[in-house]
Design an enzyme around this catalytic site. Structure first.
Site, PDB file in Angstrom:
ATOM      1  N   ARG A  62       1.595  15.224  13.143  1.00 52.76           N
ATOM      2  CA  ARG A  62       2.871  15.779  13.612  1.00 52.76           C
ATOM      3  C   ARG A  62       2.872  17.295  13.769  1.00 52.76           C
ATOM      4  O   ARG A  62       3.847  17.878  14.219  1.00 52.76           O
ATOM      5  CB  ARG A  62       3.994  15.380  12.636  1.00 52.76           C
ATOM      6  N   THR A  84      -9.022  -5.439   4.395  1.00 50.01           N
ATOM      7  CA  THR A  84      -8.986  -4.515   3.256  1.00 50.01           C
ATOM      8  C   THR A  84     -10.088  -4.983   2.305  1.00 50.01           C
ATOM      9  O   THR A  84     -10.123  -6.164   1.944  1.00 50.01           O
ATOM     10  CB  THR A  84      -7.624  -4.568   2.539  1.00 50.01           C
ATOM     11  N   TYR A 137       3.363   2.647  15.149  1.00 47.84           N
ATOM     12  CA  TYR A 137       4.005   2.894  13.855  1.00 47.84           C
ATOM     13  C   TYR A 137       5.467   3.312  13.933  1.00 47.84           C
ATOM     14  O   TYR A 137       6.170   3.235  12.935  1.00 47.84           O
ATOM     15  CB  TYR A 137       3.197   3.894  13.029  1.00 47.84           C
ATOM     16  N   GLU A 189      -9.164  12.781   8.090  1.00 46.53           N
ATOM     17  CA  GLU A 189      -9.104  14.129   7.517  1.00 46.53           C
ATOM     18  C   GLU A 189     -10.457  14.840   7.599  1.00 46.53           C
ATOM     19  O   GLU A 189     -10.516  16.024   7.898  1.00 46.53           O
ATOM     20  CB  GLU A 189      -8.667  14.036   6.049  1.00 46.53           C
ATOM     21  N   LYS A 194      -3.528  -1.864  10.045  1.00 42.84           N
ATOM     22  CA  LYS A 194      -4.066  -1.936   8.687  1.00 42.84           C
ATOM     23  C   LYS A 194      -4.112  -3.379   8.178  1.00 42.84           C
ATOM     24  O   LYS A 194      -4.400  -3.600   7.002  1.00 42.84           O
ATOM     25  CB  LYS A 194      -3.219  -1.080   7.753  1.00 42.84           C
ATOM     26  N   ASP A 239       0.838  -1.192   0.000  1.00 42.15           N
ATOM     27  CA  ASP A 239       0.000   0.000   0.000  1.00 42.15           C
ATOM     28  C   ASP A 239       0.874   1.243   0.000  1.00 42.15           C
ATOM     29  O   ASP A 239       1.866   1.309   0.719  1.00 42.15           O
ATOM     30  CB  ASP A 239      -0.929  -0.017   1.223  1.00 42.15           C
ATOM     31  N   GLU A 258     -10.038   4.197   4.337  1.00 40.07           N
ATOM     32  CA  GLU A 258      -9.168   4.927   3.410  1.00 40.07           C
ATOM     33  C   GLU A 258      -9.673   4.650   2.001  1.00 40.07           C
ATOM     34  O   GLU A 258      -9.640   3.506   1.539  1.00 40.07           O
ATOM     35  CB  GLU A 258      -7.702   4.496   3.570  1.00 40.07           C
ATOM     36  N   ARG A 311      -6.792   3.968  13.686  1.00 33.01           N
ATOM     37  CA  ARG A 311      -5.862   5.093  13.882  1.00 33.01           C
ATOM     38  C   ARG A 311      -5.180   5.070  15.247  1.00 33.01           C
ATOM     39  O   ARG A 311      -4.031   5.484  15.377  1.00 33.01           O
ATOM     40  CB  ARG A 311      -6.603   6.423  13.716  1.00 33.01           C
ATOM     41  N   GLU A 361      -9.305   4.329  -1.644  1.00 36.42           N
ATOM     42  CA  GLU A 361      -8.157   4.125  -2.523  1.00 36.42           C
ATOM     43  C   GLU A 361      -8.596   3.400  -3.793  1.00 36.42           C
ATOM     44  O   GLU A 361      -9.675   2.829  -3.872  1.00 36.42           O
ATOM     45  CB  GLU A 361      -7.085   3.262  -1.824  1.00 36.42           C
ATOM     46  N   GLN A 416      -2.572   2.389  15.149  1.00 37.08           N
ATOM     47  CA  GLN A 416      -1.520   2.890  14.254  1.00 37.08           C
ATOM     48  C   GLN A 416      -0.611   3.901  14.971  1.00 37.08           C
ATOM     49  O   GLN A 416       0.612   3.827  14.873  1.00 37.08           O
ATOM     50  CB  GLN A 416      -2.191   3.560  13.048  1.00 37.08           C
ATOM     51  N   THR A 435      -4.580   6.658   0.233  1.00 38.28           N
ATOM     52  CA  THR A 435      -5.800   7.458   0.367  1.00 38.28           C
ATOM     53  C   THR A 435      -5.781   8.613  -0.627  1.00 38.28           C
ATOM     54  O   THR A 435      -4.777   9.306  -0.752  1.00 38.28           O
ATOM     55  CB  THR A 435      -5.889   8.029   1.797  1.00 38.28           C
ATOM     56  N   HIS A 470      -3.403  14.125   0.846  1.00 40.71           N
ATOM     57  CA  HIS A 470      -3.588  13.236   2.002  1.00 40.71           C
ATOM     58  C   HIS A 470      -2.335  13.203   2.865  1.00 40.71           C
ATOM     59  O   HIS A 470      -2.420  13.280   4.096  1.00 40.71           O
ATOM     60  CB  HIS A 470      -3.942  11.822   1.551  1.00 40.71           C
ATOM     61  N   ASP A 481      -8.802   0.592   2.538  1.00 45.69           N
ATOM     62  CA  ASP A 481      -7.752   0.150   3.456  1.00 45.69           C
ATOM     63  C   ASP A 481      -8.177   0.546   4.873  1.00 45.69           C
ATOM     64  O   ASP A 481      -7.736   1.561   5.415  1.00 45.69           O
ATOM     65  CB  ASP A 481      -6.434   0.832   3.041  1.00 45.69           C
TER      66      ASP A 481
HETATM   67 MN    MN Z   1      -3.782   3.014   2.853  1.00 48.40          MN
END
Ligand code: MN
Length: 426
Positions: free
Chosen positions: A148, A263, A250, A370, A259, A132, A205, A243, A207, A246, A356, A139, A239
């Site tokens: 961040r 899917t 991550y 988002e 993730k 992915d 997500e 969150r 996609e 994640q 995404t 995005h 996907d």
């Molecule tokens: Mn994705």
């Protein structure tokens, strides 16, 4: 005559807003109440043309005869682009309003045309591997800002290569499969310690997935022409992403279990050939890509993509976003050339997720992360409910189409309903 000719009409009636005119002819795998054996078919209007039955009826020639009497399109894809093209041309000719062979043969029609509403659609391919990407600039910028802070929105490597990660093929499911809310480790910002439990920030997500119909050897880089020849078609792809899991897992290796639990893809694989008339320019790439990533004009495809949500309390889906595949910064071919640049072998049946797909405006965002800006701005739904992230019973659907003159090349739907998490084992 080209199978993409806008003037083509089938003897099977097709509404102007149908996803499946004669110019589309996407491949899927289906079964019926009277024949539970999965086999390969092509969608046309409200019907499925059974390619295994068509071959048995002597109406379809193919290099490898029984390739359609399978529960996946992989063996057909492995025959390569000249067979893909020749088969699509044969099917287009047979369904053409001017061709009598099937049109005037009621017995053959009864054996080969199945009402789509009566069929069960299966996962159309055996997925070999799933990678992915993260190739929408909007995005990536939004995610950077939300997670961040504004200063470091786009990571310094982002403009030099398509960023991606190796995901899981084992949990790719076909549209309509329920999605269980995952359990996992998460640590809310204000919590002192991590805990294990149901994800509270379950997201989607929006996609596109590219399906590879060709492979490459370990150690082999791919030219643009080689990469293009390997792409069989495209699918809608969700996907699903947890969150909160994640955010805790991550660093430093990227997404893992957040993730890997599910899917969803759409049941129909729209061929690259059918989408060829819809190629458009992508965004300007500055700095210019390294030579191994360079691609000629027309990198992207103009495919309108809708994100729809229906809670358990709603009667109909509400569209919460509308975006476009043409917004991608890095194209599918660039993703594929990058994937192979170190010598990573690619296989028939691989899926590459676009990442995404978000546009510039608030109504063009491809994730709830988002749309709710990290959960800080709930979105309003018809009927008065609001959402930040997905709740149990919510149904999330992606739909998409490329609009031609008087017809559309549609993808069907990639949808799934959220089931409550399983109890935590003690
Ligand atoms: Mn994705």
């Amino acid at each position: 005559m080209s199978a993409n000719d806008p003037g083509l009409k089938s003897f099977i009636p097709v509404a102007p807003d149908s996803d499946f005119p004669i110019q589309n002819l996407p491949y899927g795998v289906f079964s019926t109440p009277t024949d539970a054996t999965p086999r390969v078919g092509v969608a046309i209007g409200d019907f499925i043309l059974d390619l295994a039955a068509l071959h048995r009826a002597g109406l379809l020639a193919c290099a490898k005869p029984d390739v359609f009497a399978r529960d996946a399109i992989n063996d057909f894809m492995a025959l390569g682009p000249p067979v893909w093209k020749a088969t699509r041309a044969q099917i287009s000719h047979l369904l053409d309003a001017r061709t009598p062979d099937l049109r005037d043969d009621a017995a053959a029609r009864a054996k080969t045309l199945v009402p789509r509403a009566s069929a069960r659609l299966h996962l159309p391919l055996k997925v070999s591997a799933f990678s992915d990407f993260f190739s929408s600039r909007q995005h990536a910028t939004n995610a950077g800002k939300i997670i961040r802070g504004d200063a470091s929105a786009l990571a310094p490597n982002w403009l030099t290569m398509p960023i991606g990660y190796n995901s899981r093929a084992s949990t790719i499911v076909v549209s309509g499969t329920p999605v269980r809310r995952p359990l996992g480790q998460r640590k809310p910002r204000n919590a002192e310690h991590p805990s294990f439990g149901p994800s509270a920030n379950l997201d989607c997500e929006l996609e596109m997935g590219v399906v590879l119909g060709g492979g490459s050897a370990m150690g082999e880089m791919l030219s643009e022409a080689q990469a293009e020849q390997m792409i069989f078609g495209f699918t809608l792809l969700n996907d699903w992403s947890a969150r909160d899991i994640q955010a805790w897992e991550y660093q430093p290796l990227g997404p893992f279990l957040a993730k890997a639990f599910a899917t969803t893809i759409s049941p129909w694989i729209v061929t690259a050939e059918a989408l060829e008339p819809f190629r458009v320019e992508g965004p300007v790439q500055e700095p210019p890509p390294f030579p191994y990533l360079r691609q000629g004009p027309g990198r992207n495809y103009n495919v309108t993509l809708d994100l729809l949500l229906k809670t358990a309390g709603m009667h109909d889906h509400a569209r919460i976003s509308q975006t476009n595949f043409s917004f991608m910064y890095w194209s599918s071919i660039q993703q594929l050339m990058h994937h192979a640049c170190t010598g990573c072998a690619m296989s028939v049946g691989d899926i590459l997720g676009s990442g995404t797909i978000s546009g510039d405006t608030r109504d063009q965002l491809g994730s709830l992360l988002e749309l709710s800006w990290g959960g800080s701005q709930p979105i309003d739904l018809p009927g008065g409910e609001t959402r930040t992230f997905l709740q149990d019973g919510d149904n999330l659907a992606i739909r998409g189409f490329a609009q031609g003159p008087g017809y559309r090349i549609g993808f069907g739907e990639a949808e799934g309903t959220i089931l409550p998490a399983l109890p935590i084992p003690v």
